[in-house]
Design a protein around this motif. Structure first.
Motif, mmCIF file in Angstrom:
data_model
loop_
_atom_site.group_PDB
_atom_site.id
_atom_site.type_symbol
_atom_site.label_atom_id
_atom_site.label_comp_id
_atom_site.label_asym_id
_atom_site.label_seq_id
_atom_site.Cartn_x
_atom_site.Cartn_y
_atom_site.Cartn_z
ATOM 1 N N THR A 62 -49.772 14.640 51.148
ATOM 2 C CA THR A 62 -49.776 14.299 49.727
ATOM 3 C C THR A 62 -48.757 15.158 48.989
ATOM 4 O OG1 THR A 62 -51.508 15.909 49.124
ATOM 5 C CG2 THR A 62 -52.230 13.688 49.776
ATOM 6 N N SER A 63 -48.164 14.555 47.957
ATOM 7 C CA SER A 63 -47.228 15.274 47.089
ATOM 8 C C SER A 63 -47.034 14.453 45.831
ATOM 9 C CB SER A 63 -45.880 15.475 47.794
ATOM 10 O OG SER A 63 -45.221 14.239 47.968
ATOM 11 N N GLY B 108 -51.667 22.068 45.574
ATOM 12 C CA GLY B 108 -51.098 20.790 45.174
ATOM 13 C C GLY B 108 -51.892 20.089 44.080
ATOM 14 N N ILE B 109 -51.206 19.619 43.071
ATOM 15 C CA ILE B 109 -51.849 18.859 42.003
ATOM 16 C C ILE B 109 -52.291 17.496 42.542
ATOM 17 C CG2 ILE B 109 -51.560 17.889 39.695
ATOM 18 C CD1 ILE B 109 -51.574 21.021 39.963
ATOM 19 N N HIS C 113 -49.989 19.666 36.208
ATOM 20 C CA HIS C 113 -48.718 20.346 36.461
ATOM 21 C C HIS C 113 -48.489 21.479 35.459
ATOM 22 C CE1 HIS C 113 -47.236 17.859 39.708
ATOM 23 N NE2 HIS C 113 -47.616 16.780 39.034
ATOM 24 N N LEU C 114 -48.893 21.281 34.212
ATOM 25 C CA LEU C 114 -48.729 22.350 33.225
ATOM 26 C C LEU C 114 -49.631 23.538 33.533
ATOM 27 C CD1 LEU C 114 -48.268 20.811 29.672
ATOM 28 C CD2 LEU C 114 -46.565 21.588 31.319
ATOM 29 N N VAL C 115 -50.848 23.253 33.981
ATOM 30 C CA VAL C 115 -51.760 24.347 34.350
ATOM 31 C C VAL C 115 -51.166 25.165 35.486
ATOM 32 C CG1 VAL C 115 -53.997 24.873 35.383
ATOM 33 C CG2 VAL C 115 -53.852 23.205 33.523
ATOM 34 N N VAL D 71 -39.394 29.232 38.795
ATOM 35 C CA VAL D 71 -40.457 28.340 39.255
ATOM 36 C C VAL D 71 -40.132 26.929 38.783
ATOM 37 C CG1 VAL D 71 -42.185 30.180 39.199
ATOM 38 C CG2 VAL D 71 -41.891 28.702 37.199
ATOM 39 N N TYR D 72 -40.837 25.946 39.367
ATOM 40 C CA TYR D 72 -40.561 24.573 38.966
ATOM 41 C C TYR D 72 -41.795 23.709 39.128
ATOM 42 C CZ TYR D 72 -40.286 22.771 43.790
ATOM 43 O OH TYR D 72 -40.581 22.373 45.074
ATOM 44 N N GLU D 73 -41.742 22.536 38.545
ATOM 45 C CA GLU D 73 -42.769 21.507 38.692
ATOM 46 C C GLU D 73 -42.087 20.153 38.797
ATOM 47 O OE1 GLU D 73 -46.045 21.429 39.077
ATOM 48 O OE2 GLU D 73 -46.275 23.610 39.017
#
Length: 285
Positions: free
Chosen positions: A243-244, A207-208, A48-50, A31-33
């Motif tokens: 959005t991103s 999406g964050i 992002h950590l959540v 996985v990634y962030e």
């Protein structure tokens, strides 16, 4: 030369090596962030950590480090690589079991943790956001758990290449006549002043940036409708955007050759981009 973080060490990028038996390489088992950096500060890092913890949990994958340590790693890389505007990629895989096997590695196998930066001067003043993106529609052929941010990015990569070949900037993915999301972003349309975007489910990434933008939109008294919309609705919309973490709020001015908002960025998307950047900088860590 760029400094990267790999399994506890800060290394020159040409010295950072991962085993050929790593599950991320063999099985896309990771996985990634992606966290944006503006003015040397991290945008939406807590969110992002959540999501990272959720992705790891959904895949029954071990956390690679204490969450507080991940913040310090990010800050250290920003400092070492002198990042003012850019991105930080964090990737976690199930690790190196020492050989190839469909079964998960034995208990106690350490996960692989990689963190690296990309300098992106002008990230906030994006030329694409200023002129607006042109998108094409393509069938959504990804796996069914798009809510988990995995490194399985082959089809989104293929879709981006389809868009490039068609002379467009990106692609929106369509399933059963309904837009799911973009190749690496959440999709929205605006009709009669209402912002319409697909509701959260396993069908799209949570999406964050999406969450932050919708929160800011509500605070600005904008009307939001979370529901699926068809490709035809999108082409008939007053305006559209996506959005991103890397694109913030990016107006869409054309879908499959159909121009929206006169072929120029719409007022709602333009205003939301301004609000998002301003508010995010206030909350940056």
């Amino acid at each position: 030369m760029r400094t990267v973080y790999l399994n506890g060490d800060y290394l020159p990028e040409d010295e950072a090596k991962v085993s050929v038996f790593d599950r991320g390489f063999l099985m896309a088992d990771g996985v990634y962030e992606v966290t944006s950096v503006l003015g040397g500060k991290l945008i939406d890092f807590d969110g992002h950590l959540v999501r990272l913890r959720r992705s790891l949990s959904e895949l029954d994958m071990q956390e690679p480090a204490a969450m507080g340590d991940l913040l310090e790693i990010h800050r250290e890389l920003v400092a070492r690589n002198e990042i003012d505007e850019g991105l930080i990629y964090l990737q976690v895989t199930r690790g190196n079991p020492g050989d190839r096997d469909f079964h998960y590695p034995p208990e106690g196998t350490a996960p692989t943790l990689v963190v690296f930066t990309q300098a992106k001067p002008g990230l906030a003043a994006s030329p694409l956001a200023q002129r607006g993106a042109r998108v094409i529609s393509v069938p959504d052929m990804r796996w069914g758990r798009r809510d988990i941010k995995t490194v399985q990015l082959l089809y989104p990569s293929m879709a981006k290449m389809m868009a490039q070949k068609a002379g467009a900037d990106d692609a929106w993915l369509v399933q059963d006549g309904l837009v799911t999301e973009g190749t690496s972003n959440n999709a929205y349309i605006v009709k009669d002043g209402r912002i319409i975007t697909r509701a959260l489910s396993n069908d799209i990434l949570h999406g964050i940036t999406r969450a932050a933008v919708l929160r800011f939109a509500r605070e600005a008294q904008m009307e939001i409708e979370e529901r699926s919309f068809t490709l035809d609705e999108a082409k008939d919309a007053d305006e559209a955007f996506f959005t991103s973490a890397s694109g913030f709020v990016t107006p869409v001015v054309e879908i499959d050759g159909c121009k929206l908002s006169g072929g120029t960025p719409g007022a709602v998307a333009t205003r939301l981009r301004e609000i998002y950047i301003d508010e995010s900088l206030k909350r940056a860590t």
